[in-house]
Design an enzyme around this catalytic site. Structure first.
Site, short mmCIF file in Angstrom:
data_model
loop_
_atom_site.label_atom_id
_atom_site.label_comp_id
_atom_site.label_asym_id
_atom_site.label_seq_id
_atom_site.Cartn_x
_atom_site.Cartn_y
_atom_site.Cartn_z
N ILE A 61 0.86 -1.19 0.00
CA ILE A 61 0.00 0.00 0.00
C ILE A 61 0.89 1.24 0.00
O ILE A 61 1.09 1.89 1.03
CB ILE A 61 -0.97 -0.01 1.21
CG1 ILE A 61 -1.76 -1.32 1.25
CG2 ILE A 61 -1.92 1.18 1.12
CD1 ILE A 61 -2.69 -1.46 2.45
N PRO A 62 1.49 1.56 -1.16
CA PRO A 62 2.36 2.72 -1.22
C PRO A 62 1.58 4.03 -1.07
O PRO A 62 0.42 4.14 -1.51
CB PRO A 62 3.01 2.62 -2.60
CG PRO A 62 2.10 1.78 -3.40
CD PRO A 62 1.41 0.86 -2.45
N HIS A 63 2.21 4.99 -0.44
CA HIS A 63 1.62 6.30 -0.21
C HIS A 63 2.74 7.31 -0.04
O HIS A 63 3.89 6.93 0.12
CB HIS A 63 0.70 6.28 1.02
CG HIS A 63 1.33 5.69 2.23
ND1 HIS A 63 1.40 4.32 2.41
CD2 HIS A 63 1.94 6.24 3.29
CE1 HIS A 63 2.03 4.08 3.56
NE2 HIS A 63 2.37 5.23 4.11
N GLY A 64 2.40 8.57 -0.04
CA GLY A 64 3.40 9.62 0.06
C GLY A 64 3.93 9.78 1.48
O GLY A 64 3.39 9.22 2.44
#
Length: 144
Positions: A61-64
């Site tokens: 779950i990639p995110h900034g």
């Protein structure tokens, strides 16, 4: 999470060369749908350098990074089912499902928790493995 996942943010059986390419695909879906500015994708890639977003069961779950959260235009989740798993981290974990997350700092943990709960369900994962319909992906991950 009503409306946070839309069929336009779903890509099924996407072929990518590596983790970074998978993150770019997830991020570009969020950019294309007006959730985040293009620069947010660089933040997603930078976040992965700090700490792996692999959560188990072939899912990331990639995110900034935290500063990137202030650039979020509206909350959204993109879903990319990869044609073949890619190596995600130095531990050799492989990922087949990439859920890109765009949320403000206030929304972030709630969206992440709701997504993780659905992804922990084996029946939901089986449906994600076999569907060819982006609308069904939305129904699985955002049933409300």
């Amino acid at each position: 999470m009503p409306g946070i996942i839309l069929p336009s943010r779903v890509a099924l059986d996407r072929a990518v060369a590596d983790r970074d390419a998978a993150i770019r695909v997830a991020g570009e879906l969020l950019v294309a749908d007006g959730c985040v500015p293009a620069a947010y994708v660089a933040g997603m890639l930078a976040r992965e350098q700090v700490m792996s977003t692999f959560v188990g069961k072939g899912i990331a779950i990639p995110h900034g990074l935290e500063p990137d959260m202030s650039t979020v235009i509206r909350a959204g989740v993109s879903v990319v089912r990869l044609a073949a798993p890619v190596r995600w981290n130095d531990d050799g974990d492989e990922v087949r499902y990439v859920c890109g997350l765009a949320a403000t700092a206030e929304e972030h943990m709630g969206v992440l928790a709701a997504l993780a709960e659905v992804l922990d369900d084996e029946a939901s994962l089986e449906r994600l493995r076999t569907t060819s319909d982006p609308a069904e992906v939305v129904q699985i991950l955002d049933p409300a």
